[in-house]
Design an enzyme around this catalytic site. Structure first.
Site, PDB file in Angstrom:
ATOM      1  N   HIS A   1      78.267 -70.179   8.309  1.00 18.52           N
ATOM      2  CA  HIS A   1      79.628 -69.877   8.658  1.00 18.52           C
ATOM      3  C   HIS A   1      80.312 -70.828   9.727  1.00 18.52           C
ATOM      4  O   HIS A   1      81.183 -71.231   9.732  1.00 18.52           O
ATOM      5  CB  HIS A   1      79.432 -68.287   9.050  1.00 18.52           C
ATOM      6  CG  HIS A   1      79.185 -67.478   8.176  1.00 18.52           C
ATOM      7  ND1 HIS A   1      79.729 -67.085   6.923  1.00 18.52           N
ATOM      8  CD2 HIS A   1      77.735 -66.721   8.268  1.00 18.52           C
ATOM      9  CE1 HIS A   1      78.964 -66.173   6.431  1.00 18.52           C
ATOM     10  NE2 HIS A   1      77.782 -66.001   7.299  1.00 18.52           N
ATOM     11  N   ASP A   2      79.607 -70.407  10.986  1.00 19.84           N
ATOM     12  CA  ASP A   2      80.146 -71.149  12.268  1.00 19.84           C
ATOM     13  C   ASP A   2      80.556 -72.834  12.332  1.00 19.84           C
ATOM     14  O   ASP A   2      81.460 -73.199  12.756  1.00 19.84           O
ATOM     15  CB  ASP A   2      79.431 -70.836  13.538  1.00 19.84           C
ATOM     16  CG  ASP A   2      79.507 -69.295  13.589  1.00 19.84           C
ATOM     17  OD1 ASP A   2      80.056 -68.510  13.077  1.00 19.84           O
ATOM     18  OD2 ASP A   2      78.569 -68.608  14.153  1.00 19.84           O
TER      19      ASP A   2
ATOM     20  N   ASP B   1      78.062 -66.618  19.822  1.00 19.23           N
ATOM     21  CA  ASP B   1      77.048 -65.750  20.149  1.00 19.23           C
ATOM     22  C   ASP B   1      75.800 -66.121  19.593  1.00 19.23           C
ATOM     23  O   ASP B   1      75.426 -65.291  18.566  1.00 19.23           O
ATOM     24  CB  ASP B   1      77.572 -64.416  19.460  1.00 19.23           C
ATOM     25  CG  ASP B   1      78.048 -64.548  18.191  1.00 19.23           C
ATOM     26  OD1 ASP B   1      78.227 -65.330  17.754  1.00 19.23           O
ATOM     27  OD2 ASP B   1      77.845 -63.256  17.438  1.00 19.23           O
TER      28      ASP B   1
ATOM     29  N   THR C   1      83.221 -68.423  17.560  1.00 13.98           N
ATOM     30  CA  THR C   1      82.355 -68.154  16.430  1.00 13.98           C
ATOM     31  C   THR C   1      81.490 -66.894  16.770  1.00 13.98           C
ATOM     32  O   THR C   1      80.721 -66.610  16.030  1.00 13.98           O
ATOM     33  CB  THR C   1      81.578 -69.647  16.349  1.00 13.98           C
ATOM     34  OG1 THR C   1      80.382 -69.406  17.250  1.00 13.98           O
ATOM     35  CG2 THR C   1      82.135 -70.575  15.994  1.00 13.98           C
TER      36      THR C   1
ATOM     37  N   PHE D   1      82.015 -59.611  10.134  1.00 10.77           N
ATOM     38  CA  PHE D   1      81.325 -59.227  11.420  1.00 10.77           C
ATOM     39  C   PHE D   1      81.791 -59.505  12.692  1.00 10.77           C
ATOM     40  O   PHE D   1      82.180 -58.855  13.609  1.00 10.77           O
ATOM     41  CB  PHE D   1      79.842 -59.987  11.588  1.00 10.77           C
ATOM     42  CG  PHE D   1      79.111 -59.564  12.741  1.00 10.77           C
ATOM     43  CD1 PHE D   1      78.242 -58.166  12.974  1.00 10.77           C
ATOM     44  CD2 PHE D   1      79.227 -60.296  14.040  1.00 10.77           C
ATOM     45  CE1 PHE D   1      77.685 -57.908  13.905  1.00 10.77           C
ATOM     46  CE2 PHE D   1      78.346 -60.186  15.039  1.00 10.77           C
ATOM     47  CZ  PHE D   1      77.771 -58.790  15.150  1.00 10.77           C
ATOM     48  N   ASN D   2      82.340 -61.005  12.972  1.00 10.87           N
ATOM     49  CA  ASN D   2      83.126 -61.321  14.233  1.00 10.87           C
ATOM     50  C   ASN D   2      84.266 -60.360  14.487  1.00 10.87           C
ATOM     51  O   ASN D   2      84.668 -60.194  15.717  1.00 10.87           O
ATOM     52  CB  ASN D   2      83.404 -62.705  14.134  1.00 10.87           C
ATOM     53  CG  ASN D   2      82.136 -63.652  14.406  1.00 10.87           C
ATOM     54  OD1 ASN D   2      81.117 -63.072  14.759  1.00 10.87           O
ATOM     55  ND2 ASN D   2      82.350 -64.733  13.945  1.00 10.87           N
TER      56      ASN D   2
ATOM     57  N   ASP E   1      75.777 -70.476  14.817  1.00  7.91           N
ATOM     58  CA  ASP E   1      76.275 -70.700  16.069  1.00  7.91           C
ATOM     59  C   ASP E   1      75.635 -72.033  16.615  1.00  7.91           C
ATOM     60  O   ASP E   1      76.120 -72.924  17.190  1.00  7.91           O
ATOM     61  CB  ASP E   1      76.290 -69.790  17.056  1.00  7.91           C
ATOM     62  CG  ASP E   1      76.969 -68.375  16.835  1.00  7.91           C
ATOM     63  OD1 ASP E   1      78.176 -68.223  16.975  1.00  7.91           O
ATOM     64  OD2 ASP E   1      76.485 -67.633  15.970  1.00  7.91           O
TER      65      ASP E   1
HETATM   66  C1  BDR Z   1      79.541 -64.431  11.495  1.00  6.12           C
HETATM   67  O1  BDR Z   1      78.733 -63.413  12.019  1.00  6.12           O
HETATM   68  C2  BDR Z   1      77.401 -63.951  12.641  1.00  6.12           C
HETATM   69  O2  BDR Z   1      76.380 -63.102  12.324  1.00  6.12           O
HETATM   70  C3  BDR Z   1      77.612 -65.417  12.379  1.00  6.12           C
HETATM   71  O3  BDR Z   1      77.101 -65.963  13.497  1.00  6.12           O
HETATM   72  C4  BDR Z   1      78.900 -65.643  12.165  1.00  6.12           C
HETATM   73  O4  BDR Z   1      79.479 -66.186  13.379  1.00  6.12           O
HETATM   74  C5  BDR Z   1      79.472 -64.412   9.924  1.00  6.12           C
HETATM   75  O5  BDR Z   1      79.975 -63.108   9.753  1.00  6.12           O
HETATM   76 CA    CA Z   2      78.526 -66.385  15.304  1.00  8.02          CA
END
Ligand code: BDR
Ligand code: CA
Length: 310
Positions: A239-240, A11, A124, A165-166, A16
């Site tokens: 993160h990703d 996303d 991701t 979040f994801n 990402d």
């Molecule tokens: C995740 O949430 C998104 O904002 C980032 O791309 C990552 O995948 C981190 O919590």
């Molecule tokens: Ca992401």
């Protein structure tokens, strides 16, 4: 060396975009396709961002647009971190690359069914596309070699105290994937918060001096600024890309098998990945959960990934 075949479901999103950069030109990875989902921003934004990134990098990977909203819950986005476009910062030239006409969920189903069971699904973003594919065509489940996701946390969340979040963005989808019975590697905030992209890291990556490195620097200028505003970090947690770094060099993270369940019922902890670290429940592990990361090794992988662009 045999390349690891993956479909990257994402996303974009600044981190990402870095994951795409590392995966699309790695000697260790065969990136079959990029599938896009609503998450950090609306699908209209995330699919355009994916196309801009692959066009900028000059990589010939097909991009498929998928679901524009979660399976059940209302859509949320992360505009506070990723901006109004979902990829604020870099300025891209006119977009010429086009989406593939097929829906991402159909693409995932078709590709997995035709496979030898050798494709790893990397997610991701919210897991909507993969969960929808599993529900639409259950025969794909056993075809998935494994799922490697960025998402969740066995400690603290980043949207609520409990949820990342994801996962919270489509907890039902995560529930479907985590109950699929396929091998899962969960790379959560517990480790991604250990790879903060400090200014000296941005400078180091900038010194690579190619188009991938320029993109990285432009992405991080925005990402690190908003991470500081929202969370107070000096550098943004990348993160990703940890998912891709792990596939390139599994030794970069340490994992522990844990029974892991997605909370889709409670109010306060909705979207939490309940990871039974100590084995209280005496239930079989359902995921290998990342518990540590070798940060120096990670940044070496990122730099090498940027250098792959010449
Ligand atoms: C995740 O949430 C998104 O904002 C980032 O791309 C990552 O995948 C981190 O919590
Ligand atoms: Ca992401």
């Amino acid at each position: 060396m045999e390349k690891t075949k993956i479909i990257l479901d994402c996303d974009p999103g600044h981190d990402d975009a870095v994951a795409i950069t590392l995966a699309a030109n790695s000697p260790c990875i065969d990136l079959l396709g990029i599938t896009v989902v609503a998450g950090n921003q609306t699908l209209e934004n995330t699919r355009r961002n994916a196309l801009n990134v692959v066009q900028w990098l000059g990589v010939d990977v097909p991009v498929y647009a998928g679901c524009g909203r979660p399976m059940i819950r209302e859509k949320i986005t992360a505009g506070d971190i990723h901006g109004a476009t979902g990829l604020d910062g870099p300025v891209f030239p006119e977009l010429k690359r086009k989406l593939e006409p097929e829906h991402a969920v159909d693409y995932i189903i078709r590709t997995l069914l035709a496979s030898q069971g050798d494709i790893t699904m990397v997610t991701t973003g919210p897991m909507t596309n993969l969960a929808m594919a599993m529900r639409m065509e259950p025969r794909i489940v056993e075809k998935i070699r494994r799922i490697v996701l960025m998402g969740g946390s066995y400690t603290n969340g980043n949207v609520t105290p409990a949820a990342e979040f994801n996962i919270i963005a489509d907890a039902d989808a995560a529930y479907v994937c985590f109950t699929s019975g396929r091998p899962i590697t969960m790379i959560g905030l517990d480790v991604t918060r250990k790879v903060l992209c400090y200014p000296e890291i941005v400078e180091r990556m900038g010194r690579v001096g190619n188009r991938a490195s320029r993109l990285f620097v432009d992405l991080m200028a925005h990402f690190c600024k908003t991470q500081k505003e929202v969370f107070g970090w000096e550098g943004g947690p990348l993160h990703d890309p940890v998912t891709i770094a792990y596939l390139i060099d599994p030794g970069v993270i340490t994992t522990k098998p844990m029974n892991t369940q997605i909370d889709i019922r409670s109010v306060q902890s909705y979207g939490r990945t309940n990871c039974d670290f100590f084995g209280y429940l005496h239930l079989s592990p359902t995921a290998d959960v990342a518990i540590d990361i070798d940060a120096d090794r990670f940044w070496d992988i990122v730099e090498a990934g940027l250098r792959n662009y010449g």
